[in-house]
Each structure stands twice: as structure tokens, then as C-alpha cells.
Design a protein around this motif. Sequence first.
Motif, PDB file in Angstrom:
ATOM      1  N   ALA A  63      48.308  48.815  60.094  1.00 28.81           N
ATOM      2  CA  ALA A  63      48.151  50.460  60.357  1.00 28.81           C
ATOM      3  C   ALA A  63      47.060  50.735  59.433  1.00 28.81           C
ATOM      4  CB  ALA A  63      49.415  51.246  60.744  1.00 28.81           C
ATOM      5  N   ALA A  64      46.990  49.955  58.171  1.00 21.98           N
ATOM      6  CA  ALA A  64      46.360  50.465  57.155  1.00 21.98           C
ATOM      7  C   ALA A  64      44.752  50.239  57.223  1.00 21.98           C
ATOM      8  CB  ALA A  64      46.739  50.166  55.808  1.00 21.98           C
ATOM      9  N   ASN A  65      44.054  51.161  56.740  1.00 21.08           N
ATOM     10  CA  ASN A  65      42.633  50.575  56.885  1.00 21.08           C
ATOM     11  C   ASN A  65      42.376  50.203  55.266  1.00 21.08           C
ATOM     12  OD1 ASN A  65      41.804  51.479  59.462  1.00 21.08           O
ATOM     13  ND2 ASN A  65      41.962  53.670  58.755  1.00 21.08           N
ATOM     14  N   ILE A  66      41.522  48.899  55.273  1.00 21.41           N
ATOM     15  CA  ILE A  66      41.397  48.448  53.996  1.00 21.41           C
ATOM     16  C   ILE A  66      39.818  48.683  53.511  1.00 21.41           C
ATOM     17  CG2 ILE A  66      41.909  46.611  52.269  1.00 21.41           C
ATOM     18  CD1 ILE A  66      44.444  47.750  53.595  1.00 21.41           C
ATOM     19  N   SER A  67      39.581  49.195  52.540  1.00 22.95           N
ATOM     20  CA  SER A  67      38.156  48.917  51.994  1.00 22.95           C
ATOM     21  C   SER A  67      37.969  48.113  50.703  1.00 22.95           C
ATOM     22  CB  SER A  67      37.678  50.372  51.823  1.00 22.95           C
ATOM     23  OG  SER A  67      37.488  51.206  52.659  1.00 22.95           O
ATOM     24  N   HIS A  68      37.118  47.074  50.899  1.00 23.88           N
ATOM     25  CA  HIS A  68      37.072  46.044  49.764  1.00 23.88           C
ATOM     26  C   HIS A  68      35.615  46.422  48.982  1.00 23.88           C
ATOM     27  CE1 HIS A  68      35.709  41.740  48.441  1.00 23.88           C
ATOM     28  NE2 HIS A  68      36.615  42.408  47.566  1.00 23.88           N
ATOM     29  N   ILE A  69      35.420  46.818  48.032  1.00 21.72           N
ATOM     30  CA  ILE A  69      34.243  47.112  47.349  1.00 21.72           C
ATOM     31  C   ILE A  69      33.920  46.416  46.006  1.00 21.72           C
ATOM     32  CG2 ILE A  69      34.372  49.331  48.330  1.00 21.72           C
ATOM     33  CD1 ILE A  69      34.865  50.494  45.535  1.00 21.72           C
ATOM     34  N   GLU A  70      32.632  46.105  45.615  1.00 18.17           N
ATOM     35  CA  GLU A  70      32.016  45.562  44.689  1.00 18.17           C
ATOM     36  C   GLU A  70      32.251  46.449  43.205  1.00 18.17           C
ATOM     37  OE1 GLU A  70      28.015  43.062  42.924  1.00 18.17           O
ATOM     38  OE2 GLU A  70      28.138  44.327  44.993  1.00 18.17           O
ATOM     39  N   THR A  71      32.557  46.078  42.273  1.00 21.17           N
ATOM     40  CA  THR A  71      32.627  46.947  41.050  1.00 21.17           C
ATOM     41  C   THR A  71      32.229  46.100  39.914  1.00 21.17           C
ATOM     42  OG1 THR A  71      35.174  46.499  40.432  1.00 21.17           O
ATOM     43  CG2 THR A  71      34.727  48.153  42.164  1.00 21.17           C
ATOM     44  N   GLY A  72      32.159  46.676  38.519  1.00 20.57           N
ATOM     45  CA  GLY A  72      32.172  46.047  37.279  1.00 20.57           C
ATOM     46  C   GLY A  72      33.200  45.378  36.838  1.00 20.57           C
ATOM     47  N   ALA A  73      34.408  45.105  37.616  1.00 20.30           N
ATOM     48  CA  ALA A  73      35.562  44.336  37.188  1.00 20.30           C
ATOM     49  C   ALA A  73      36.614  45.368  36.250  1.00 20.30           C
ATOM     50  CB  ALA A  73      35.256  43.116  36.615  1.00 20.30           C
ATOM     51  N   SER A  74      37.269  44.559  35.452  1.00 22.57           N
ATOM     52  CA  SER A  74      38.474  45.291  34.797  1.00 22.57           C
ATOM     53  C   SER A  74      38.285  46.634  34.008  1.00 22.57           C
ATOM     54  CB  SER A  74      38.936  44.064  33.794  1.00 22.57           C
ATOM     55  OG  SER A  74      39.393  42.949  34.170  1.00 22.57           O
ATOM     56  N   VAL A  75      37.345  46.662  33.293  1.00 16.81           N
ATOM     57  CA  VAL A  75      36.920  48.018  32.374  1.00 16.81           C
ATOM     58  C   VAL A  75      36.595  49.028  33.579  1.00 16.81           C
ATOM     59  CG1 VAL A  75      36.030  49.327  30.754  1.00 16.81           C
ATOM     60  CG2 VAL A  75      36.756  46.867  30.240  1.00 16.81           C
ATOM     61  N   ASP A  76      35.568  48.682  34.209  1.00 16.84           N
ATOM     62  CA  ASP A  76      35.377  49.557  35.484  1.00 16.84           C
ATOM     63  C   ASP A  76      36.446  50.060  36.434  1.00 16.84           C
ATOM     64  OD1 ASP A  76      33.199  51.064  36.795  1.00 16.84           O
ATOM     65  OD2 ASP A  76      32.760  49.303  38.109  1.00 16.84           O
ATOM     66  N   ASN A  77      37.097  48.918  36.671  1.00 16.55           N
ATOM     67  CA  ASN A  77      38.200  49.367  37.559  1.00 16.55           C
ATOM     68  C   ASN A  77      39.054  50.193  37.289  1.00 16.55           C
ATOM     69  OD1 ASN A  77      37.187  47.771  39.674  1.00 16.55           O
ATOM     70  ND2 ASN A  77      38.221  45.960  39.088  1.00 16.55           N
TER      71      ASN A  77
END
Length: 324
Positions: free
Chosen positions: A65-79
Motif C-alpha cells: 500500500a506504500a508509495n516508494i520514491s527512490h532518489i539519487e543523492t550524494g550518499a552518506s553525509v548528504d543523506n
Amino acid sequence: MQINPKRAGRRALMFAAAGALGCGLSLGAIAQVKGTLVLGSTNSTSSHYTVSAAMAKAIKAGIPAANISHIETGASVDNVRRLTRNELDLGLIATDTAIQAITGTGPFNGRTVDDLVALYSYDISVLNVAVSQESKVSSLKELAGKKLNPGIRGSGAEQLTRQVFTALGIEPAYQPGTVKDAVEAIQNRQIVGYSKYGPGRGVDSTLRELMVTTPMRLLGFSTDDQAKITAAVRGVGFTQIPNVMQGEPAVNAPSVLIVYGTRRSQMNDDTAFAIAKAIYDNRQMLIDAWPHLKDFDFKAQALASEKIGVPLHPGARKFWESVK
């Protein structure tokens, strides 16, 4: 065919209920599982991005039932920074970066994220410090003053690279940027090499692709180097990996546990439990993306994050402790 809205609504609720029960949740907890989840990954050229896409599918399979958005980031520190701005619900974080966020050190000096918690672990990543053979660099100390890409800007790899060289008293001429930037700069002889997390006990896929056109060498860390680094950086161990240069011995390189984390104040127990269970129940999706995960002990490594210094979300801990 005309769809009856009321019937469709009841059907959706039935699917939601089935999904919640499948996650070990009561019917009363259905409304407590968040309906939209934003998953922050890393640079799209990284092999970690490939497995994070599989995670998004695994979570969707476990929480239909959930909507999942998968996005590109700058990894650990950025996340971590995005989590503090409520831009993500969960994100990739190396445990050394997580410890610094929790303790308010390193890039988080004076900005403690004391409610940062792990949901699940999915890999032990090794820092690949690779240089072109043409550069003639054959040891870490020879990188002093040389142009080196330390990793994706804002990533845990960049932060760890800078920390290990500081601990060793070596100061390369850092040229931060994306993996694509690093590969092109090495091929064009603008930098001598780069640093990048590789999965498990291997090297990153981008390094393997680079080796097709450019002979490369992995640089190892001596016993003395390891002692200096472990004394200076919490949450870091060392793992032996094969050298990509034929005929060269294996090298020891810094390694960290990689988790997907969130903030305790941002995610309730039911959602955390459901995410952890979805990852475990559908772990074959992750293994299909990264075959080396077939030997990964998801339960043991999730619980290991707490021993390192990164607490589990109470909801996630409840699930992992229930795994037989």
C-alpha cells in the motif's frame, strides 16, 4: 468496464490489511505505517545505487500500500543532512558517518543528530584507493601533493578518505566530484586516481569498467597505517581484497558497515518494523542485484550496528530480534 469506487476502495483496504498482517502488524497498526516513503541512495553511477533500487522494490513488495520514491543523492553525509531537513524517510549511511552525526563530530561538528538510528544493514563496504599504473604511484605516501578524487562530494567515502589521510599525515591535492568526473579525469591524465567504496570484498563496478581502458593499481594499508586510522576514526575496520593489478598481492583497505538509517523522531515503530521485515522477507531481490549478498547475515549485521555505536530503531530492533 466501469469501476465501482466503493468496491475499489474496499479492495485497496483489503490489500493494505493483508500487507500489514504479512508484516506482523495488527489491523490497528495499518494506519500507523507511513503511506509514502522517500529512500535516499547515492550517485547513480555507483554499484550501491543498483542494490538500492532493489531495496525500493523489496520494500514495495513487503508494504504494497506504500508509495516508494527512490532518489539519487550524494550518499552518506548528504543523506544525513537531508534527513535533518525531512527530505528523506530513510537513506544510505556508512556507520563511521553515522557515529560522527550522533556524536556531533567531523562534518557534523556542533550539529549533533542524536536521534539517528539504523533500520537494516546490507553490506560491509571497502574503501578502494586506486591509481593509474601510468602515474607510477605505488604507495599511499606517494599521493602527497598528487591530484586525487576523494569520492563523491558529500559521501561517506569522501569523508573517510580525508580522515584516513589526515591520520596518516598525508595530504593529496583533492579534486572532489562525481564518479564520472573521476573516471574521465583519470583517463585524461588530469588526476592520478580516486577513492570509492566497493561492495563486499571486491572493487566497485566503475573501477572494473575503467580497467578496460586504463591499467589500475589498488593501494594497500600497512599494519602501522591501520593502527593509526583505527585510533583516529571510530567504526572503521580493515578487510583484505584482491589487487586489480595482475600479479600484485592482495591489499588491506578500510571497511565500514553500511546501513539504511532514519531519525527516531521521524519514523514510528510500525513503519520501521515493516521496512525491516520487507527487506528481510524479500532479500532475494537484493541478492539478485548483488550476488555476493547471498552469504550476508542480515540479522547479525543489523544487530552489529548497535555494537559499533549506531543504535537500531526500536521498531526495527523488534523485528530483527524476532528472526530465528
